[in-house]
Motif scaffolding. Structure first.
Motif, short mmCIF file in Angstrom:
data_model
loop_
_atom_site.label_atom_id
_atom_site.label_comp_id
_atom_site.label_asym_id
_atom_site.label_seq_id
_atom_site.Cartn_x
_atom_site.Cartn_y
_atom_site.Cartn_z
N PRO A 51 20.50 74.69 46.24
CA PRO A 51 20.96 73.40 45.74
C PRO A 51 20.41 72.24 46.56
CG PRO A 51 22.68 74.44 47.02
CD PRO A 51 21.55 75.44 46.90
N ILE A 52 20.09 71.18 45.86
CA ILE A 52 19.69 69.96 46.52
C ILE A 52 20.97 69.21 46.86
CG2 ILE A 52 18.48 67.76 46.21
CD1 ILE A 52 16.61 69.35 44.27
N THR A 53 21.06 68.75 48.09
CA THR A 53 22.27 68.09 48.57
C THR A 53 21.93 66.70 49.08
OG1 THR A 53 22.02 68.96 50.81
CG2 THR A 53 23.28 70.31 49.24
N ILE A 54 22.98 65.96 49.39
CA ILE A 54 22.79 64.63 49.98
C ILE A 54 23.87 64.42 51.04
CG2 ILE A 54 24.22 63.37 48.29
CD1 ILE A 54 21.74 61.28 48.39
N HIS A 93 22.09 66.24 37.54
CA HIS A 93 23.29 65.49 37.15
C HIS A 93 24.38 65.57 38.20
CE1 HIS A 93 21.92 66.08 32.75
NE2 HIS A 93 21.49 64.94 33.23
N HIS A 94 24.19 66.46 39.19
CA HIS A 94 25.20 66.64 40.23
C HIS A 94 24.52 66.88 41.58
CE1 HIS A 94 26.98 68.18 36.46
NE2 HIS A 94 28.02 67.50 36.88
N LEU A 95 25.12 66.33 42.62
CA LEU A 95 24.66 66.56 43.99
C LEU A 95 25.85 66.90 44.87
CD1 LEU A 95 22.20 63.61 44.79
CD2 LEU A 95 21.63 66.03 44.62
N PRO A 96 25.83 68.07 45.51
CA PRO A 96 26.85 68.33 46.52
C PRO A 96 26.63 67.38 47.70
CG PRO A 96 25.83 70.37 45.79
CD PRO A 96 25.00 69.24 45.24
N VAL A 97 27.72 66.89 48.26
CA VAL A 97 27.66 65.95 49.38
C VAL A 97 28.10 66.68 50.65
CG1 VAL A 97 28.47 63.74 50.28
CG2 VAL A 97 28.20 64.05 47.80
N LEU A 98 27.24 66.59 51.68
CA LEU A 98 27.50 67.26 52.94
C LEU A 98 27.76 66.25 54.05
CD1 LEU A 98 24.67 69.97 52.88
CD2 LEU A 98 26.96 70.10 51.90
N GLY A 109 32.23 66.79 49.20
CA GLY A 109 32.40 66.14 47.91
C GLY A 109 31.30 66.53 46.94
N ILE A 110 31.40 65.98 45.76
CA ILE A 110 30.38 66.18 44.73
C ILE A 110 30.12 64.82 44.11
CG2 ILE A 110 31.98 66.73 42.85
CD1 ILE A 110 28.76 68.65 43.38
N LEU A 111 28.87 64.58 43.82
CA LEU A 111 28.46 63.31 43.24
C LEU A 111 27.86 63.60 41.87
CD1 LEU A 111 28.19 60.31 43.98
CD2 LEU A 111 25.92 60.81 44.82
N ALA A 112 28.39 62.96 40.86
CA ALA A 112 27.88 63.11 39.50
C ALA A 112 27.09 61.86 39.12
CB ALA A 112 29.03 63.32 38.52
N LEU A 113 26.16 62.03 38.22
CA LEU A 113 25.34 60.91 37.77
C LEU A 113 26.22 59.79 37.23
CD1 LEU A 113 22.51 59.79 37.39
CD2 LEU A 113 22.41 60.95 35.19
N ARG A 114 27.28 60.14 36.55
CA ARG A 114 28.18 59.11 36.01
C ARG A 114 28.86 58.31 37.13
NH1 ARG A 114 30.65 63.94 34.34
NH2 ARG A 114 32.46 64.45 35.58
N ASP A 115 29.09 58.95 38.29
CA ASP A 115 29.65 58.24 39.44
C ASP A 115 28.68 57.15 39.91
OD1 ASP A 115 31.83 60.03 39.52
OD2 ASP A 115 30.71 61.40 40.82
N LEU A 116 27.40 57.50 39.92
CA LEU A 116 26.38 56.55 40.37
C LEU A 116 26.22 55.40 39.39
CD1 LEU A 116 23.69 58.98 41.79
CD2 LEU A 116 25.38 57.62 43.03
#
Length: 130
Positions: free
Chosen positions: A11-14, A33-38, A46-53
């Motif tokens: 997974p690609i994370t941020i 459409h989703h990025l796990p947040v580390l 957390g998790i970041l969704a495109l709609r959040d952005l």
């Protein structure tokens, strides 16, 4: 069928401190459409969704805003050895589009399972029956 059979194992994370505009760029470049947040210790926070952005862009425009301020928290995870049915149940019951896959024994993120991954698994299963 287990989660580990159909998850994306890389997974690609941020990072939680990254600017939300950086997250937009990563998602656009990688078609996500989703990025796990580390956090700084590489633990999922957390998790970041495109709609959040998209919502953050409407609210904050050009202001610097960290991913940690717009991510979903707490994040629902699943174990790699969980069965796919339980993953589907979590996604549908919680109305979410992905599950970061967390290995308790290793104490780390080992994958991500998305709705698209589940559709691929379904397609493979149906093609075997045809």
């Amino acid at each position: 069928m287990q989660v580990s059979d159909d998850m994306n194992p890389t997974p690609i994370t941020i990072d939680t401190g990254a600017d939300y505009k950086q997250a937009f760029e990563v998602m656009k470049e990688k078609h996500l459409h989703h990025l796990p947040v580390l956090d700084g210790d590489k633990k999922i926070v957390g998790i970041l969704a495109l709609r959040d952005l998209k919502l953050a862009a409407q609210l904050f425009h050009e202001a610097p805003v960290e991913v940690g301020d717009v991510m979903h928290n707490p994040v629902t995870t699943i174990a790699p050895d969980a069965d796919l049915m339980s993953a589907i149940d979590r996604l549908t019951e919680q109305g979410i589009g992905c599950l970061p896959v967390f290995d308790e024994a290793k104490g780390e993120l080992v994958g991500i399972l998305t709705e698209t991954d589940l559709l691929r698994a379904l397609r493979e299963l149906l093609s075997k029956k045809a």
